[in-house]
Design a protein around this motif. Structure first.
Motif, PDB file in Angstrom:
ATOM      1  N   THR A 155      -6.053   0.732   4.833  1.00 13.95           N
ATOM      2  CA  THR A 155      -5.075  -0.129   5.512  1.00 13.95           C
ATOM      3  C   THR A 155      -5.725  -0.897   6.652  1.00 13.95           C
TER       4      THR A 155
ATOM      5  N   GLY B 192       0.600   5.460   0.527  1.00 14.00           N
ATOM      6  CA  GLY B 192      -0.318   6.432   1.134  1.00 14.00           C
ATOM      7  C   GLY B 192      -1.118   5.807   2.266  1.00 14.00           C
ATOM      8  N   ALA B 193      -0.549   4.819   2.918  1.00 17.66           N
ATOM      9  CA  ALA B 193      -1.277   4.013   3.904  1.00 17.66           C
ATOM     10  C   ALA B 193      -1.712   4.766   5.154  1.00 17.66           C
TER      11      ALA B 193
ATOM     12  N   GLY C  68      -6.171   6.557   3.249  1.00 11.48           N
ATOM     13  CA  GLY C  68      -5.277   5.408   3.327  1.00 11.48           C
ATOM     14  C   GLY C  68      -5.381   4.645   4.633  1.00 11.48           C
TER      15      GLY C  68
ATOM     16  N   SER D  63      -5.434   5.484  -6.910  1.00 13.97           N
ATOM     17  CA  SER D  63      -6.217   6.275  -5.961  1.00 13.97           C
ATOM     18  C   SER D  63      -7.320   6.993  -6.731  1.00 13.97           C
TER      19      SER D  63
ATOM     20  N   SER E 178      -2.959   1.963  -4.155  1.00 11.72           N
ATOM     21  CA  SER E 178      -2.540   3.348  -3.945  1.00 11.72           C
ATOM     22  C   SER E 178      -3.643   4.131  -3.247  1.00 11.72           C
ATOM     23  N   ALA E 179      -3.257   4.865  -2.214  1.00  6.91           N
ATOM     24  CA  ALA E 179      -4.178   5.760  -1.513  1.00  6.91           C
ATOM     25  C   ALA E 179      -3.540   7.143  -1.432  1.00  6.91           C
TER      26      ALA E 179
ATOM     27  N   ILE F 294       0.831  -1.202   0.000  1.00  3.09           N
ATOM     28  CA  ILE F 294       0.000   0.000   0.000  1.00  3.09           C
ATOM     29  C   ILE F 294       0.867   1.254   0.000  1.00  3.09           C
TER      30      ILE F 294
END
Length: 322
Positions: free
Chosen positions: A25, A15-16, A21, A116, A87-88, A13
């Motif tokens: 997560t 941008g967790a 995010g 994202s 992706s976050a 991941i």
């Protein structure tokens, strides 16, 4: 006959620990028994500034990979042993995904990528969407996928606006961009108050992401065999219904209520962009939602197994209890 793509099992991941995010997560951690391994890629700065949060993830069995997202060697090394990138990344860093995608395309292990895309549907109207200022970076990422990604399986999870934020305190100059103030029992409603919007709670974004990971890959369009789009949400409602639920859960007393009509919202939006005010993006997004730009008469929830999502009542209960 082509073989069925493997189900994602080893997730990394990016941008967790960000705004959305952390919900994604947490949902993955809550469902870790379904996956072989979960990792986050993060910066040294985050490790230092969010030490408790990072340590908690480690305690949950999440591997923490520290590196620079703009460093090809760091990212390439991080990909080793994982099959799926989630992706976050935030709006300000979203264009970094083009490099992440390019490196994933060349990776020997990555087979799936989830950009994202959470939030407003950036293709809701083929005539107007391409010109909306907040959409430009996400549109560039999609264009890159169309032109450069040939092997990866890419899933766009489009969730609509986050109800947690929309139902928070009024934002924008003088609160004109709308919101709900639980403490003072005041609300600023957008439009007439009767326009429907399809919302997703932030916790449900994570839940729906996990559900989509478990859903066998089938392209949304035969012309783009490596991509699919899920438009999902928690519930559809109006500002008036939201207000009624807040009033119900705060003793039944009527709140002080004012409106920002759509014409005024558009005027404030134009002025904000002209003056370079940070809230310009919020004005644009909320204008789009009020116009019906993220209204799903039929969602794709059923395509990802129709997981139980939160209701308007449950969302308001959370916000009242803060």
């Amino acid at each position: 006959m082509a073989s069925q793509p493997p189900t994602p099992k080893k997730i990394i991941i990016f941008g967790a620990t960000g705004v959305i995010g952390k919900y994604i997560t947490q949902a993955l951690v809550d469902n870790k028994s379904k996956f072989e391994s979960i990792a986050i890629f993060t910066s040294q700065n985050t490790v230092e500034n969010k030490a408790a949060e990072v340590e908690q993830l480690k305690n949950e069995g999440v591997k923490v990979v520290v590196g620079d997202i703009k460093n090809e060697e760091d990212v390439t090394s991080a990909y080793e042993g994982y099959d799926t990138v989630v992706s976050a990344l935030s709006r300000s860093t979203i264009t970094n995904q083009t490099q992440l995608l390019a490196l994933a395309e060349r990776s020997n292990s990555i087979t799936s990528f989830y950009p994202s895309e959470y939030g407003t549907d950036i293709t809701y109207n083929p005539l107007t969407s391409p010109h909306e200022k907040p959409h430009q970076d996400k549109l560039r990422v999609r264009a890159f996928v169309e032109s450069s990604i040939k092997r990866l399986l890419v899933t766009y999870l489009v969730t609509g606006p986050y109800s947690d934020m929309y139902m928070g305190k009024p934002i924008g100059e003088g609160g004109k961009a709308g919101g709900f103030d639980v403490k003072d029992k005041k609300a600023v409603l957008l439009g007439s108050g009767d326009e429907e919007v399809s919302f997703t709670t932030m916790a449900d974004v994570g839940k729906l992401l996990v559900a989509s990971l478990e859903t066998p890959f089938v392209a949304s369009d035969a012309s783009s065999p490596n991509t699919r789009i899920f438009k999902v949400n928690s519930f559809t409602t109006t500002p008036h219904r939201i207000l009624a639920e807040f009033e119900k859960q705060t003793g039944g007393e009527k709140w002080k209520t004012v409106y920002t009509p759509l014409a005024e919202l558009k005027s404030l939006e134009s002025l904000a962009w002209e003056k370079g005010i940070p809230s310009a993006t919020a004005y644009t997004l909320r204008r789009i939602w009020t116009e019906g730009g993220t209204l799903y008469k039929q969602s794709d929830n059923v395509k990802v197994g129709d997981p139980k999502t939160e209701s308007l009542e449950e969302q308001v209960r959370k916000l009242v209890g803060r």
